[in-house]
Scaffold this active site. Structure first.
Site, PDB file in Angstrom:
ATOM      1  NE  ARG A   1      -1.891  45.759  19.024  1.00  0.00           N
ATOM      2  CZ  ARG A   1      -2.033  46.918  18.412  1.00  0.00           C
ATOM      3  NH1 ARG A   1      -1.020  47.413  17.734  1.00  0.00           N
ATOM      4  NH2 ARG A   1      -3.147  47.588  18.468  1.00  0.00           N
ATOM      5  CB  VAL A   2       6.208  43.618  20.903  1.00  0.00           C
ATOM      6  CG1 VAL A   2       5.537  43.149  19.648  1.00  0.00           C
ATOM      7  CG2 VAL A   2       6.549  45.091  20.825  1.00  0.00           C
TER       8      VAL A   2
END
Lengths: 504, 202
Positions: free
Chosen positions: A366-367
């Site tokens: 996600r990051v």
């Protein structure tokens, strides 16, 4: 070791001289019952939750349940040596572990006691195993890459420093291998690694340690080990202890650190055992109500600190073992929701020879995208899409249906990309090599190469560039960007022609 | 019955108007001492004996020896089927009286039997120690303390004094000193500096 009796006599003399000078009153309780690693103590009225308690034979425990008439203490060690009527003392401090440089290269238990037969750990520094995770003000966004050295991960599921990326899959799908490769790949990157083995066979851990030694990775690695035969209490505290050891380097030296928790499902089992023995009410799958907090408070400690607070980072790679691919079980869903993405390993891919058996369709970071270097971002952009298209068309190819040229081309490309992403264990690749390899795959230079020769092509390509065009690798390594594309294309054309001629 | 339950009964008895705490404590000790007997315990546990019969027996045994309040309390215990918890209640009552009259009951262990005069000296020292370090022993009352020490001989202590007061302990025995030393030696935490300073002191 020769004991110097004069020294001992001398110190004894001093102790005797000053004996009784200070009044040291201790708060104590009496053991009412003990069994299954839990002691129930009468007294200790002032004890705090999570405080260390010392039994009269020197065994330590943690005050876990503060009840009306007694205190439930989890014994950290051999509970069989504790008897009813034993005195238990308050220590007025929460559990701490030794930390510092002396631990690097060592195999220790969750209390920081050496297990590798290399003598005591010579450090005076300690850290509490449980701390409140840093708040928003101290954090920095995840922007720096934590290269795993694995093509499939660094290109499509990139991990950043300070990220929490879950490695999830059934038993025997290569979860530990990914973590070990990541540790090996940190060589020379000034990253301190902590490998926390929870509830594993001692022989398995010994193999891992041996592998790390062989790869020279123990020079920057600490192994924290709570084996399957250790009490549940030690298995429960192991990840916190490992994190505390890594935090010392992160907070004090501003270093990048990597923590692998192998695996948290066993830690949850140990916690369940302790909770049930303490008669805490069971919830879903008999886990106690606070099992989410067990993992969330651990993984929240993964952080990238901002410049004001030293710039250090702690990247967490928790591992969860699923049962027959059941990701919707209690612990997997909890940890999936806590982490910043997951690497999902499929047993059928593993069996088909796709190793690492990463299912890129449902794996996500996600990051980490922000942490990828520009060159990788550029070359890997279409990789996930190409593979997804290939997976959807793969079934047709297996049926032997006649396909149009465009579809056939996509399938051919997909087959080569899958082959390209295969990687042997303990052979992490540097990012510059990965970039060139994936560039060759996504731009179609592999299309004319038979699938069984793709890995050979890749291997020789790296050797060739290293020998005669090292500036390409240097450029990517130093500037983190692709070299002039025309130059790279020309190189690949030249090499591909040469390779085709050699392997007619 | 839990300790909390016993404490509740004891607290209720101590709060009755006009009750003499010390006298009631003695009376409860007398009753609990008698009811400790196994045969008598069995009698009171036997379900076929009615409560009225049990009360009659208690009346015959204790009416002349204990106050009316204590007698009523015993009847209440019969009504509530709590007669077999009289020991716990008596113990809780003693704790309440101890608190009220600032009585402390230090448990002192010594390594050998001392002559009476020497033992008294030691106990006086213990009194002085506890009075001076009330906070350390968890005593909040500033009033003068009444000491009711119990002594015990433990030869394995080798020497020194072991004092236990409620949840607090002061262990200055030689065996403890040697045990701590063993830990220090085994863990390698003996300071080189300590050796040097000991040499200088010599």
């Amino acid at each position: 070791m020769k004991v110097n009796t004069d020294e001992i006599i001398s110190v004894l003399k001093k102790e005797i001289t000053s004996y009784g000078n200070e009044l040291n009153v201790e708060e104590v309780g009496t053991v009412l019952e003990v069994g299954d690693g839990i002691a129930r103590i009468y007294g200790l009225t002032g004890v705090m939750a999570n405080e260390m308690v010392e039994f009269e034979n020197g065994v330590m425990g943690i005050a876990f349940n503060l009840e009306e008439n007694s205190v439930g203490v989890v014994v950290l060690g051999d509970y069989l040596k504790i008897r009813e009527g034993f005195i238990a003392k308050r220590t007025k401090r929460i559990l701490e572990v030794p930390t510092g440089d002396a631990l690097i290269g060592r195999v220790v238990n969750p209390l920081g006691e050496p297990m590798d037969g290399k003598g005591p750990v010579n450090t005076k520094k300690t850290r509490p195993i449980e701390i409140i995770a840093p708040g928003i003000a101290k954090r920095h966004p995840v922007l720096e890459p934590m290269q795993t050295g694995i093509k499939a991960i660094d290109s499509m599921i990139p991990i950043g420093r300070g990220q929490r990326e879950l490695i999830i899959g059934d038993r025997g799908t290569g979860k530990t291998a990914i973590a070990i490769d990541t540790i090996i790949n940190q060589k020379g990157n000034d990253v301190i690694c902590v490998y926390v083995a929870i509830g594993q066979k001692a022989s398995t851990v010994a193999n891992v340690v041996e592998r790390l030694y062989k790869a020279g990775a123990m020079d920057y690695t600490i192994v924290v080990c709570a084996n399957a035969s250790d009490p549940a209490s030690l298995q429960y505290i192991a990840p916190y202890a490992g994190t505390a050891m890594a935090e010392e380097f992160m907070y004090n030296d501003g270093k990048a650190t990597l923590c692998v928790y192998d695996d948290l499902s066993k830690q949850a089992n140990a916690y369940r055992q302790m909770s049930l023995l303490l008669r805490r009410p069971p919830g879903r799958e008999a886990y106690p109500g606070d099992v989410f907090y067990l993992h969330s408070r651990l993984l929240e400690r993964a952080v990238k600190m901002n410049e004001k607070y030293g710039n250090g980072s702690l990247t967490a790679l928790p591992i969860i073992e699923t049962q027959a691919g059941e990701v919707s079980a209690y612990i997997p869903t909890n940890v999936i929701s806590i982490t910043d993405g997951q690497i999902y390993l499929q047993p059928n891919l593993f069996a088909a020879g796709v190793r690492p058996a990463v299912d890129v369709g449902i794996s996500v970071s996600r990051v980490g995208g922000n942490a990828q270097i520009k060159a990788m971002k550029k070359v890997a952009g279409t990789l996930r899409l190409d593979l997804a298209q290939f997976r959807s068309l793969e079934a047709f190819a297996q049926l032997g249906t006649e396909l149009d040229a465009a579809t056939q081309k996509q399938i051919d490309r997909g087959l080569r990309l899958v082959e390209l992403l295969k990687q042997n264990q303990y052979q992490p690749l540097s990012v510059e090599k990965q970039v060139v390899g994936i560039y060759a795959g996504t731009k179609g230079y592999l299309d004319g190469i038979p699938v069984h020769l793709v890995q050979k092509y890749e291997e020789e390509l790296y050797k060739w560039i290293e020998a005669s065009h090292k500036d390409v690798f240097d450029h990517i390594h130093n500037k983190k960007e692709l070299p002039e594309e025309s130059k790279l294309k020309q190189l690949l054309v030249d090499f591909t022609d040469q390779f085709k001629k050699e392997h007619k | 019955m839990t300790d909390g339950g016993a404490y509740t009964y004891a607290m209720a008895l101590s709060s009755v108007d006009g009750v003499d705490l010390k006298k009631t404590e003695e009376e409860l000790l007398l009753v609990s001492g008698v009811l400790k007997n196994e045969d008598i315990k069995k009698y009171f546990l036997y379900p076929k004996i009615s409560q009225a019969e049990k009360k009659e027996k208690l009346k015959n045994a204790f009416a002349a020896l204990v106050s009316k309040t204590v007698m009523n309390f015993l009847y209440l215990l019969i009504d509530k089927n709590r007669e077999n918890h009289i020991q716990q209640i008596s113990h809780a009552f003693t704790q309440i009286v101890d608190q009220e009259y600032d009585r402390v009951r230090p448990h002192v262990s010594l390594s050998r039997n001392y002559p009476e005069a020497e033992l008294q000296k030691i106990l006086t020292m213990v009194e002085g120690l506890v009075s001076a370090k009330r906070d350390a022993f968890g005593i909040s009352s500033p009033a003068k303390l009444e000491f009711l020490p119990e002594t015990e001989v433990k030869p394995e202590m080798l020497g020194g004094i072991y004092l236990r007061l409620g949840d607090y302990m002061w262990d200055s025995s030689i065996s403890r000193f040697l045990r701590d030393w063993k830990v220090k030696v085994l863990s390698g935490t003996i300071e080189k500096d300590a050796v040097i300073s000991a040499d200088i002191a010599e």
